[in-house]
Enzyme design. Sequence first.
Site, PDB file in Angstrom:
ATOM      1  N   PHE A 484       0.725  -1.159  -0.098  1.00 51.40           N
ATOM      2  CA  PHE A 484      -0.175   0.022   0.266  1.00 51.40           C
ATOM      3  C   PHE A 484       0.775   1.353   0.028  1.00 51.40           C
ATOM      4  CE2 PHE A 484      -2.420  -3.043   2.815  1.00 51.40           C
ATOM      5  CZ  PHE A 484      -3.235  -3.617   1.731  1.00 51.40           C
ATOM      6  N   ASP A 594       3.419  -7.937  13.030  1.00 56.19           N
ATOM      7  CA  ASP A 594       4.327  -7.943  11.624  1.00 56.19           C
ATOM      8  C   ASP A 594       5.863  -8.095  11.887  1.00 56.19           C
ATOM      9  OD1 ASP A 594       4.215  -8.813   9.209  1.00 56.19           O
ATOM     10  OD2 ASP A 594       3.847  -6.923   8.175  1.00 56.19           O
TER      11      ASP A 594
END
EC number: 2.7.11.1
Length: 743
Positions: A484, A594
Amino acid sequence: MELEKVKINSLHCNDAVLSSLQASPSATHPQSVPSKANAVTEASIIEKTNLQHNVQEDNSYNRDCDSPVSSSSEPEKELDDLRYLHSSSLTNSVVVGKSTGSLNGAYSITSVTSKTKTLEPNSASGSACLTIAPTADHIKKRIPSSRTPTRKALRIKFYRNGDRFYPGITIPVSNERYRSFERLFEDLTRLLEENVKIPGAVRTIYNMCGKKITSLDELEDGQSYVCSCNNENFKKVEYNTGSQPLSNLTLTSSRSNSHRLDKCRPSSPLKNGLLAGSSPLPTCGGGTGNGSPHIASRSSDRVTVVHPRIVTLIRSGTKPRRIMRLLLNKRNSPSFDHVLTAITQVVRLDTGYVRKVFTLSGVSVVRLSDFFGSDDVFFAYGTERINTAEDFKLEAEEHRAINVIRKTMRTTGTTCKGPKPKMPIKSKKVYPPVVDSEAFKAATTPEDDSHAALLTSTGMEINELPSNIRNTYTLGRIIGDGNFAIVFKIKHRQTGHSYALKIIDKNKCKGKEHYIDAEVRVMKKLNHPHIISLILSVDQNTNMYLVLEYVSGGDLFDAITQVTRFSESQSRIMIRHLGAAMTYLHSMGIVHRDIKPENLLVKLDEHGHVLELKLADFGLACEVNDLLYAVCGTPTYVAPEILLEVGYGLKIDVWAAGIILYILLCGFPPFVAPDNQQEPLFDAIISGIYEFPDPYWSDIGDGVRDLIANMLQADPDVRFTSEDILDHPWTIGNQNECTTYKR
């Protein structure tokens, strides 16, 4: 001097009036004071004072936190006033005349125009007059302002949530001392850290019934409350209300305990302490401190004995018996009794509390150090009788269950069959410079044209950049790209310092805008030396612009690709920095979700050695208020509980860090699948079984293997916490202690 005369019907005056008697400074009155009257008055006041002292001694614990005025009795003040009058100048006198009047003692006092009054007896036979000192109001005015009554502080006792052995800490609480509820949280965090290990800052206060306290006004004097850290729920246990006299648990005594229990930690991630890999580790102890011998002894015992460890417990009962595991660390094992309580909560005996613990060979466990020796399997008993001939023999099914557990904890090497496993493909692209660096420096085109060329290559226009970014920074090359977002290297026009500009395309994350908001919200809260700092954020309709701290060495994935594997000393530096960053995050109730080499940025020296590691990319980070169920992350580093969709929390970051530590030492992950197929990979992760294959692990010590085995526990309840990583002997650097592990 003008005097006022007040008539009285009787010489009967209570102690309060007599305490305010003073002679007139007028020279016309005789300077004589009946000694008998004064002796009786003073004796009466002293007797009253002594009686008050006896009562106060029985309730002394209610007076420790009072102001100087509130802790002084009225008789004491009366006696002080009387003695003050007796020590006045020679002009002060009291003349008491006889009276045959009634005992009503009625009198009237008019307004005072002078500093003295004259009382004349009603009886005609009384020829003497009584000169009275100024009234009580005037006496109070002579009292120094330091004795002016102040608002009484509440005396409140606080316990650590779920700790039935901690005696508690008592402090005075008032609106003057704590202007806000957050200020009280900060003080309680500091005080508790001096006595017990806590997982983070105090965030919540409960009363003894479990009701959440939301303001200072809800606190009641003399009551006890429970402090909860992070997002812990209230734990209803029998708190140690009678372990120590309340008067001894004061703020002063707690502050004198300078022997902090966490001095052996490489750093304090909760306080943003730097943890340089090249700096020597602080030594344990270092002075006697001002704390009590008991606290010092307990601290010394913990420093030398307690380290994070998983033990196996066999619950007493009918065979085959239940077998379970428990993580012991500095937070639940500061004493032998604490360990018994932790075991009780896990095994849940029908007879109640665990009273006796034995090793697998039948030896009774009587000391805290016995839980951290060579034995890692224990029998737990309550009050039931023990059959030594049969109870310590394991059935075949019990043997199999213990062997399965030990297989997940195995640190011995196995021979690798087949080719060496490979690293997974990097999950994001890193572009080479769009414009050659030398050509870029020598370019004769205007600066804006160069910027426009860079942006055009990504489908953006120069005018899309916010003016405050365009005017403050010069745009450099592209250094990273994600699903993104795209990342540029930028340079401050005035200072010349380099930064990173992350441009998030909102059109590419439709329906996931909350991730962008969460990333910015989380990063604005963070301030830690091993976490990338957010310098500036600009939100526009189509893009979100983030100016971030820049790290010159690139990400850890590229470093692993270049060197294949790192030494233990280099890996230790990186896991310390990562552990400190995770501990800081987790103390604030934030999970990263993450953690992977691509999101770890490193700073290198001229020889390519890692000097510093920083955690970056908080796109999936969020605050944990309850179990999370969203399946997210990178397949190689995802924890079993995420795949099982049973709910997860902060410890998924520890699992990912364990995978990274494994990779650092051998160059490939512990869980792999042919052709990067996800289904076989996920099955291997859920099983939690992996190897330390030779020859890739033949030169790696048992200490780091033990740490990895504890970080990669499939059961999150027994998996290490981020603080346990920092407390582990290998991370601290104690190689001698690391070699004593036996699995």
